[in-house]
Structures are given as C-alpha cells and as structure tokens.
Write a protein that holds these residues in place. Structure first.
Motif: not given
Ligand code: FES
Length: 99
Positions: A20, A60, A63, A69
């Motif tokens: 991000r 996923l 975060c 993850t």
């Molecule tokens: S950025 Fe949300 S699980 Fe990886």
C-alpha cells in the motif's frame, strides 16, 4: 472459458505481497515479497515447480505490522493459513508444505 489441467499441482501456496502506498500496514512492508521470493527460489532450485505452485497475491485480509500472510492448499487436505509470518518461519512452512 477453458479448463486448466492442474493435476500436477500437489500444493498451492499464496503469499501476500500487497504494497500500500500509504502509511497503513501491508505485507510488503513486513517482508512479504522477500518471503515469496525465497519460497519461489527454493521450489525452482529443487525443480518442484510442476507440483509446488507458489503465487504472490494482493491482500488476503489479515494485514498486520509483524509479518506476511501465507495460505497453503494441499491436495485432499484442509487449507492452512498463517499470519505474522517472518523469514525465520520459512523452514516451518516448508515442512508443512512437504508433509
Ligand atoms: S496486506 Fe492484507 S494480508 Fe497482506
């Protein structure tokens, strides 16, 4: 739509590498891409790319500011999800992938 022959796939692993461009946490900021690259390189080196499908993904949904993850899908088994994964967990996850 065309069906894909996925019979060679014994395990599919998804590693979040989401990045991000804002202050909010994302897996790229906690080693997601590096973890993916290490896993991918190992599979490549061992010649397991036909049976071990390693895929980088977007978010996923888990975060955090500790680690990436990872989701492991093995043929005939329940999916396994890991959160807060760091490079030091590579061997543990590798064992799970191959168990
Ligand atoms: S950025 Fe949300 S699980 Fe990886």
């Amino acid at each position: 739509m065309v069906l894909v022959d996925g019979k060679t796939c014994k395990v599919a692993v998804f590693v979040c590498v989401n990045d991000r461009p804002i202050e909010r946490v994302s897996c790229a900021k906690v080693g997601g891409l590096e973890f993916y690259q290490q896993l991918k390189e190992r599979v490549k080196t061992l010649g397991l790319h036909q049976s071990h499908w390693i895929t980088r993904t977007g978010c996923l949904g888990f975060c955090n500011s500790t680690g990436t993850t990872v989701a492991v899908f093995k043929t005939g088994k329940d999916p396994i999800w890991y959160n807060e994964v760091k490079m030091e967990h590579l061997e543990t996850i590798w064992k799970e992938i191959n168990s």
